[in-house]
Write a protein that holds these residues in place. Structure first.
Motif, PDB file in Angstrom:
ATOM      1  N   ASP A 178      14.323  18.149  24.766  1.00  0.00           N
ATOM      2  CA  ASP A 178      13.430  19.543  24.658  1.00  0.00           C
ATOM      3  C   ASP A 178      12.654  19.578  25.843  1.00  0.00           C
ATOM      4  O   ASP A 178      12.599  20.859  26.452  1.00  0.00           O
ATOM      5  CB  ASP A 178      12.899  19.666  23.256  1.00  0.00           C
ATOM      6  N   TYR A 224      12.106  32.854  28.292  1.00  0.00           N
ATOM      7  CA  TYR A 224      10.953  32.908  27.242  1.00  0.00           C
ATOM      8  C   TYR A 224       9.891  34.013  27.836  1.00  0.00           C
ATOM      9  O   TYR A 224       9.380  34.518  26.789  1.00  0.00           O
ATOM     10  CB  TYR A 224      10.387  31.359  27.394  1.00  0.00           C
ATOM     11  N   THR A 281      15.369  28.589  31.363  1.00  0.00           N
ATOM     12  CA  THR A 281      14.736  28.721  29.838  1.00  0.00           C
ATOM     13  C   THR A 281      13.428  29.434  30.119  1.00  0.00           C
ATOM     14  O   THR A 281      13.060  30.231  29.074  1.00  0.00           O
ATOM     15  CB  THR A 281      14.551  27.153  29.533  1.00  0.00           C
ATOM     16  N   ARG A 306       3.987  24.309  22.790  1.00  0.00           N
ATOM     17  CA  ARG A 306       5.242  24.007  22.030  1.00  0.00           C
ATOM     18  C   ARG A 306       4.889  23.173  20.717  1.00  0.00           C
ATOM     19  O   ARG A 306       4.260  22.161  21.073  1.00  0.00           O
ATOM     20  CB  ARG A 306       6.331  23.453  22.867  1.00  0.00           C
ATOM     21  N   TRP A 343       4.704  24.579  27.883  1.00  0.00           N
ATOM     22  CA  TRP A 343       4.950  23.065  27.176  1.00  0.00           C
ATOM     23  C   TRP A 343       3.992  22.726  26.472  1.00  0.00           C
ATOM     24  O   TRP A 343       4.370  22.319  25.179  1.00  0.00           O
ATOM     25  CB  TRP A 343       5.164  22.133  28.417  1.00  0.00           C
ATOM     26  N   THR A 403       6.204  19.482  20.993  1.00  0.00           N
ATOM     27  CA  THR A 403       5.588  18.559  21.837  1.00  0.00           C
ATOM     28  C   THR A 403       4.555  17.782  21.282  1.00  0.00           C
ATOM     29  O   THR A 403       4.173  16.553  21.403  1.00  0.00           O
ATOM     30  CB  THR A 403       5.017  19.499  23.052  1.00  0.00           C
ATOM     31  N   THR A 411      12.609  22.798  28.235  1.00  0.00           N
ATOM     32  CA  THR A 411      11.549  23.822  28.211  1.00  0.00           C
ATOM     33  C   THR A 411      11.064  23.847  29.830  1.00  0.00           C
ATOM     34  O   THR A 411      10.774  25.089  30.029  1.00  0.00           O
ATOM     35  CB  THR A 411      10.269  22.842  27.535  1.00  0.00           C
TER      36      THR A 411
END
Length: 429
Positions: free
Chosen positions: A168, A181, A177, A110, A107, A113, A172
């Protein structure tokens, strides 16, 4: 061919740390905002504020109303920051308990973010400056009408951005998800060395000097390009025996050096060591994260075997992608084609053997997961051609079968696990 992938350069690691810092992008955006606000205030001072006042309502903001607007904007941005941090803290606390704290790095890394945090801090800073600049008793340039109009419009847009950012955030840290990833990272990481030299050079490494770790820590990256150039400069051959993800105690070998000069103390600078594991280790770290998620999901406190099944699927793709690479320990050469650096590793086994053992211990208690793991190991085995990889996958499938049968309480479960290793598999090309 590159058997497993990793960050090749300590410079890349430093860049990853800087870019991965939670505050790097927000600070850059905050500095840019100060410049933009200064330009807007200058435009107000040279006539923009007066020009807007001449346009009439609603742009002809009097000084007192301008001060109240600036004060309201400050309050709005403080509230938005508090809301975002509160929701983020709550979500990440829950995610850390179910997924593991190491996944919070995903997170933080990202871009959305960090841009969101930068926008929130920039909006607050701009509002404070606007509040400071507005003169409630003035009627001309000191009302800063252009600055307030731009800031009001930016705040309205920020509300929409914040709604997207919160959505999001929820996506995330959603378990499916995260697993998808991690799977993409391992598969995309399966690439080949471009500077492999053949044939290999016969070298007696026992005569070489040890390249000792200068301090204790995890090997995060190895700058093979610089290592090859150093070997060429010294006219030596170097063996690399430490993989990214390996832990070395100070004084233990990172590799060996054989040749005319074996006293160069600067070779260790091509190995980046860290006191903790991180994503810059590449596939080694990511595979362990998948196993950690699966084991945590199978713990009595969580008891979510569907998540474990998804992790097994992701590991199947990872094992296939990495197993299809050449497993020969490569020699890397200089511009003249001379072999300089030998990457003396057992790639697939080092990457998957220990994680698969850990996963087997967790999966054996759940017949459905044990059967799925056996089938996935068999499916990956039929898609790779290297005999060593095939033998390792077959051994893990058999170990999972034996372990599952041994701990099965219900006889039909044990029989189903026993039959799984010979079950028909999907057709392949």
């Amino acid at each position: 061919m590159k058997p497993v992938s990793w960050a090749r350069s300590p410079l890349r690691r430093l860049g990853s740390v800087a870019w991965g810092s939670f505050w790097s992008v927000p600070i850059a955006m905050l500095v840019a905002t100060l410049v933009i606000v200064a330009v807007l205030l200058w435009l107000d001072a040279v006539g923009a504020s007066t020009a807007l006042a001449n346009q009439g309502w609603p742009l002809a903001i009097p000084g007192k109303a301008a001060q109240e607007l600036a004060s309201s904007l400050v309050a709005v941005h403080v509230a938005l920051i508090a809301l975002y941090f509160s929701i983020t803290l709550l979500v990440l606390t829950l995610a850390g308990g179910t997924l593991g704290v190491r996944l919070i790095d995903i997170w933080i890394a990202r871009r959305l973010t960090r841009v969101t945090l930068g926008l929130l801090l920039s909006g607050l800073a701009a509002s404070l400056i606007a509040l400071l600049a507005v003169d409630p008793d003035a009627s001309g340039a000191h009302v800063a009408r252009l600055t307030l109009v731009v800031l009001t419009a930016a705040t309205i847009l920020l509300l929409g951005w914040l709604a997207m950012a919160l959505h999001d955030l929820a996506r995330t840290i959603h378990i499916d998800t995260v697993i998808a990833y991690l799977r993409r990272r391992i598969v995309d990481d399966a690439s080949a060395f471009s500077d492999v030299v053949a044939p290999p050079v016969d070298t007696d490494w026992t005569r070489g000097a040890v390249i000792a770790a200068p301090r204790s820590g995890f090997v995060e990256s190895i700058d093979f390009g610089s290592l090859v150039r150093a070997a060429q400069r010294l006219d030596v051959r170097i063996e690399v025996s430490a993989l990214p993800g390996d832990y070395r105690i100070k004084g233990e070998a990172l590799g060996r050096i054989v040749g005319a000069r074996t006293d160069d103390e600067h070779l260790t600078k091509h190995f980046a060591l860290s006191g903790y594991r991180s994503a810059s280790e590449g596939s080694s770290f990511t595979v362990r994260l998948l196993v950690e998620i699966a084991a945590r999901a199978l713990s009595p406190a969580v008891n979510d075997f569907y998540t474990a099944l998804a992790c097994v699927d992701a590991l199947g793709s990872a094992m296939t992608a990495q197993g299809q690479l050449s497993q020969d320990a490569p020699w890397l050469g200089d511009e003249a084609g001379t072999a300089r650096v030998h990457v003396a590793i057992e790639p697939f086994e080092d990457l998957f053997d220990a994680p698969l053992k850990a996963l087997r211990h967790a999966a054996a208690q759940y017949p459905v997961v044990a059967i799925h793991l056996i089938l996935m190991l068999c499916r990956a085995r039929q898609l790779v051609g290297d005999p060593t990889v095939r033998d390792l996958l077959a051994a893990h499938a058999e170990a999972t079968r034996a372990h599952g049968v041994q701990v099965a309480v219900f006889a039909p479960d044990g029989q189903a696990i026993d039959r799984a290793i010979a079950a028909p598999l999907p057709a392949t090309d």
